[in-house]
Design a protein around this motif. Sequence first.
Motif, PDB file in Angstrom:
ATOM      1  N   THR A  52       0.829  -1.199   0.000  1.00 52.58           N
ATOM      2  CA  THR A  52       0.000   0.000   0.000  1.00 52.58           C
ATOM      3  C   THR A  52       0.867   1.254   0.000  1.00 52.58           C
ATOM      4  N   GLN A  53       1.935   1.232   0.793  1.00 56.32           N
ATOM      5  CA  GLN A  53       2.852   2.370   0.828  1.00 56.32           C
ATOM      6  C   GLN A  53       3.558   2.539  -0.516  1.00 56.32           C
ATOM      7  N   GLU A  54       3.954   1.433  -1.115  1.00 53.81           N
ATOM      8  CA  GLU A  54       4.612   1.489  -2.415  1.00 53.81           C
ATOM      9  C   GLU A  54       3.654   2.016  -3.494  1.00 53.81           C
ATOM     10  N   PHE A 110       2.172   8.930  -6.527  1.00 52.68           N
ATOM     11  CA  PHE A 110       2.751  10.258  -6.382  1.00 52.68           C
ATOM     12  C   PHE A 110       3.716  10.540  -7.526  1.00 52.68           C
ATOM     13  N   GLN A 111       4.553   9.549  -7.847  1.00 50.25           N
ATOM     14  CA  GLN A 111       5.487   9.701  -8.959  1.00 50.25           C
ATOM     15  C   GLN A 111       4.737   9.865 -10.284  1.00 50.25           C
ATOM     16  N   LEU A 112       3.646   9.132 -10.441  1.00 49.56           N
ATOM     17  CA  LEU A 112       2.854   9.224 -11.675  1.00 49.56           C
ATOM     18  C   LEU A 112       2.323  10.637 -11.871  1.00 49.56           C
ATOM     19  N   LYS A 143      -0.251  -1.615 -11.805  1.00 49.53           N
ATOM     20  CA  LYS A 143      -1.164  -2.750 -11.931  1.00 49.53           C
ATOM     21  C   LYS A 143      -0.667  -3.940 -11.109  1.00 49.53           C
ATOM     22  N   ASP A 144       0.628  -4.204 -11.150  1.00 51.68           N
ATOM     23  CA  ASP A 144       1.187  -5.326 -10.402  1.00 51.68           C
ATOM     24  C   ASP A 144       0.980  -5.159  -8.901  1.00 51.68           C
ATOM     25  N   ILE A 145       1.189  -3.948  -8.408  1.00 48.51           N
ATOM     26  CA  ILE A 145       1.027  -3.682  -6.974  1.00 48.51           C
ATOM     27  C   ILE A 145      -0.441  -3.835  -6.577  1.00 48.51           C
ATOM     28  N   ARG A 146      -1.354  -3.288  -7.394  1.00 46.38           N
ATOM     29  CA  ARG A 146      -2.788  -3.419  -7.086  1.00 46.38           C
ATOM     30  C   ARG A 146      -3.212  -4.877  -7.067  1.00 46.38           C
TER      31      ARG A 146
END
Length: 62
Positions: free
Chosen positions: A22-24, A30-32, A44-47
Motif C-alpha cells: 500500500t505504501q509502495e 505520487f510519482q505518476l 497494476k502489479d502492486i494493485r
Amino acid sequence: MKPNELRKMTAAELAAKKGELTQELFNLKFQLHTGRLENTAKLKDIRQGIARINTILTESKA
C-alpha cells in the motif's frame, strides 16, 4: 508474489506485506502525478498483489 507463497505466510505477515504494498502504491501514484514514473505497469502489479493478499486473508477467515 505467487498465491502459494502467500498462503504459507501467517495473517500478521500478510498484513505487514499489505502495508508495504500500500505504501509502495502511494509512492508510485505520487510519482505518476509528478511525471517521474517511467514504468506504469508496476501500478497494476502492486494493485493485483494487494488484491491477492485480501483474497487470501478472506479465505483464511472462512
